[in-house]
Scaffold this active site. Structure first.
Site, PDB file in Angstrom:
ATOM      1  N   SER A   1      18.408  40.462  15.756  1.00 58.53           N
ATOM      2  CA  SER A   1      18.337  41.599  14.827  1.00 58.53           C
ATOM      3  C   SER A   1      17.281  41.265  13.789  1.00 58.53           C
ATOM      4  O   SER A   1      16.924  40.078  13.608  1.00 58.53           O
ATOM      5  CB  SER A   1      19.701  41.756  14.141  1.00 58.53           C
ATOM      6  OG  SER A   1      19.616  42.587  13.001  1.00 58.53           O
TER       7      SER A   1
ATOM      8  N   TYR B   1      27.371  38.301   9.968  1.00 57.14           N
ATOM      9  CA  TYR B   1      26.382  38.877  10.894  1.00 57.14           C
ATOM     10  C   TYR B   1      25.017  38.211  10.699  1.00 57.14           C
ATOM     11  O   TYR B   1      24.365  37.801  11.656  1.00 57.14           O
ATOM     12  CB  TYR B   1      26.290  40.388  10.649  1.00 57.14           C
ATOM     13  CG  TYR B   1      25.470  41.146  11.656  1.00 57.14           C
ATOM     14  CD1 TYR B   1      26.021  41.546  12.872  1.00 57.14           C
ATOM     15  CD2 TYR B   1      24.140  41.486  11.404  1.00 57.14           C
ATOM     16  CE1 TYR B   1      25.268  42.260  13.803  1.00 57.14           C
ATOM     17  CE2 TYR B   1      23.379  42.192  12.319  1.00 57.14           C
ATOM     18  CZ  TYR B   1      23.948  42.581  13.512  1.00 57.14           C
ATOM     19  OH  TYR B   1      23.206  43.290  14.434  1.00 57.14           O
TER      20      TYR B   1
HETATM   21  P1  NAD Z   1      27.636  48.760  20.596  1.00 58.71           P
HETATM   22  O1  NAD Z   1      28.851  48.647  19.734  1.00 58.71           O
HETATM   23  O2  NAD Z   1      27.205  50.099  21.089  1.00 58.71           O
HETATM   24  O3  NAD Z   1      27.783  47.804  21.838  1.00 58.71           O
HETATM   25  C1  NAD Z   1      28.351  46.538  21.732  1.00 58.71           C
HETATM   26  C2  NAD Z   1      28.778  46.083  23.094  1.00 58.71           C
HETATM   27  O4  NAD Z   1      29.388  44.793  22.967  1.00 58.71           O
HETATM   28  C3  NAD Z   1      29.825  46.999  23.744  1.00 58.71           C
HETATM   29  O5  NAD Z   1      29.589  47.084  25.132  1.00 58.71           O
HETATM   30  C4  NAD Z   1      31.124  46.255  23.482  1.00 58.71           C
HETATM   31  O6  NAD Z   1      32.158  46.565  24.403  1.00 58.71           O
HETATM   32  C5  NAD Z   1      30.646  44.821  23.617  1.00 58.71           C
HETATM   33  N1  NAD Z   1      31.556  43.850  23.011  1.00 58.71           N
HETATM   34  C6  NAD Z   1      32.026  43.802  21.744  1.00 58.71           C
HETATM   35  N2  NAD Z   1      32.865  42.763  21.608  1.00 58.71           N
HETATM   36  C7  NAD Z   1      32.928  42.148  22.811  1.00 58.71           C
HETATM   37  C8  NAD Z   1      33.638  41.010  23.303  1.00 58.71           C
HETATM   38  N3  NAD Z   1      34.468  40.302  22.542  1.00 58.71           N
HETATM   39  N4  NAD Z   1      33.469  40.664  24.599  1.00 58.71           N
HETATM   40  C9  NAD Z   1      32.647  41.392  25.406  1.00 58.71           C
HETATM   41  N5  NAD Z   1      31.951  42.463  24.982  1.00 58.71           N
HETATM   42  C10 NAD Z   1      32.093  42.830  23.706  1.00 58.71           C
HETATM   43  O7  NAD Z   1      26.473  48.054  19.751  1.00 58.71           O
HETATM   44  P2  NAD Z   1      24.873  48.123  19.829  1.00 58.71           P
HETATM   45  O8  NAD Z   1      24.406  48.816  18.615  1.00 58.71           O
HETATM   46  O9  NAD Z   1      24.409  48.583  21.150  1.00 58.71           O
HETATM   47  O10 NAD Z   1      24.525  46.570  19.620  1.00 58.71           O
HETATM   48  C11 NAD Z   1      24.208  45.693  20.693  1.00 58.71           C
HETATM   49  C12 NAD Z   1      23.564  44.438  20.123  1.00 58.71           C
HETATM   50  O11 NAD Z   1      22.391  44.791  19.406  1.00 58.71           O
HETATM   51  C13 NAD Z   1      24.451  43.676  19.131  1.00 58.71           C
HETATM   52  O12 NAD Z   1      24.303  42.296  19.315  1.00 58.71           O
HETATM   53  C14 NAD Z   1      23.904  44.110  17.786  1.00 58.71           C
HETATM   54  O13 NAD Z   1      24.149  43.158  16.798  1.00 58.71           O
HETATM   55  C15 NAD Z   1      22.434  44.238  18.107  1.00 58.71           C
HETATM   56  N6  NAD Z   1      21.695  45.091  17.204  1.00 58.71           N
HETATM   57  C16 NAD Z   1      22.034  46.412  17.029  1.00 58.71           C
HETATM   58  C17 NAD Z   1      21.297  47.200  16.150  1.00 58.71           C
HETATM   59  C18 NAD Z   1      21.607  48.672  15.944  1.00 58.71           C
HETATM   60  O14 NAD Z   1      21.031  49.280  15.014  1.00 58.71           O
HETATM   61  N7  NAD Z   1      22.419  49.303  16.759  1.00 58.71           N
HETATM   62  C19 NAD Z   1      20.233  46.631  15.434  1.00 58.71           C
HETATM   63  C20 NAD Z   1      19.915  45.296  15.633  1.00 58.71           C
HETATM   64  C21 NAD Z   1      20.654  44.530  16.512  1.00 58.71           C
END
Ligand code: NAD
Length: 264
Positions: free
Chosen positions: A146, A159
């Site tokens: 991130s 985080y």
């Molecule tokens: P999301 O909540 O849509 O998806 C998260 C996924 O992780 C889901 O499939 C969920 O079921 C899975 N998950 C959560 N806990 C789990 C566990 N204990 N075991 C197995 N699976 C688990 O989130 P997203 O926004 O798509 O984020 C995905 C990644 O990208 C994350 O690591 C997040 O930190 C990173 N990220 C997101 C953003 C954003 O703006 N959305 C920005 C930077 C980084």
């Protein structure tokens, strides 16, 4: 789409929604056999599997329900993938959760869960795929960190600590493997348009009594100079590029995809 990943097998963690699902779709469209992982309602998991089958015109992918907060389940997921796909060439460590609170009040259980899922699972997954990748002398490990892997924001202690840890782990993994065909890189997105993130715009608008446009640009994206979402497809395209055939020297990088956030 050109099948640049034909013959490759990939595990994308946290791929039942959001960024992970977008990456899984992109890799499958490029010809990779993909295994999904993550939680969700049965109908959502079925929809994710269907989405993959649709892009690759093949059968539905395997889904692992492993809970990545548990080291043993991370190892079992990799073993399951090696069984189902024959090998793991590409590991995308994407699963992640968030919780916000001032550090003085940060609940210990939330700290432990974020460190376990966002950081320790990346270590356990990497360790588990390396023997196979070393045997074949080829691998791509992509860690979805991130902008918060490079800079901080208040109330995100766990985080930010976890994502900085992921960037550090990426560098160590990369330099240890630099003389092999295995690379390890982090992608560091800013705010990405996912269903969960979009919901926050309405909530901020309501809480601050402002329009959704103001809530998005002046509040949620206050640190993102582009003043627009990063799209899931942009993250997925970067992951696909990193997996490509001519990227052997691209390793140990923290690839910013954040509309200028960490540059400002
Ligand atoms: P999301 O909540 O849509 O998806 C998260 C996924 O992780 C889901 O499939 C969920 O079921 C899975 N998950 C959560 N806990 C789990 C566990 N204990 N075991 C197995 N699976 C688990 O989130 P997203 O926004 O798509 O984020 C995905 C990644 O990208 C994350 O690591 C997040 O930190 C990173 N990220 C997101 C953003 C954003 O703006 N959305 C920005 C930077 C980084």
């Amino acid at each position: 789409m050109e099948k640049t990943l034909s013959g490759r097998s990939a595990v994308v963690t946290g791929s039942t929604s959001g960024i992970g699902l977008g990456i899984a779709r992109m890799l499958a469209a490029a010809g990779a056999k993909v295994m999904l992982n993550g939680f969700g309602k049965p109908e959502d998991i079925a929809a994710a599997k269907h989405a993959i089958a649709e892009v690759c015109g093949g059968e539905e992918p395997h889904h692992s329900a492993a809970d990545l907060s548990k080291a043993e389940e991370v190892r079992e997921m990799v073993a399951e993938a090696e069984g189902a796909l024959g090998k793991v060439d590409i590991l995308v460590n994407n699963a992640g959760i968030q919780f916000t609170s001032p550090v003085a009040d940060f609940p210990e259980d939330k700290w432990n869960a974020i460190i376990a899922i966002n950081l320790s699972a990346v270590f356990h997954g990497t360790k588990a795929v390396l023997p196979g990748m070393k045997e074949r002398n080829w691998g791509r490990i992509i860690n979805i960190a991130s902008a918060h892997g490079l800079v901080a924001s208040p109330e995100k202690a766990a985080y930010v600590a976890a994502k900085h840890g992921v960037v550090g782990l990426t560098k160590v993994t990369a330099i240890e493997l630099a003389q092999t065909g295995i690379t390890c890189n982090a992608i560091c997105p800013g705010f990405v348009r996912t269903p969960l993130a979009e919901v926050q715009v309405g909530a901020i608008a309501k809480a601050k009594g402002v329009s959704e446009d103001v809530a998005l640009k002046d509040h949620l994206l206050a640190k993102q100079p582009s003043k627009r979402w990063v799209e899931v497809e942009e993250v997925a395209r970067m992951a696909l590029y990193v997996c490509g055939p001519d990227t052997g020297s691209l390793t140990g990088a923290a690839l910013s995809l954040d509309g200028g956030w960490v540059a400002s």
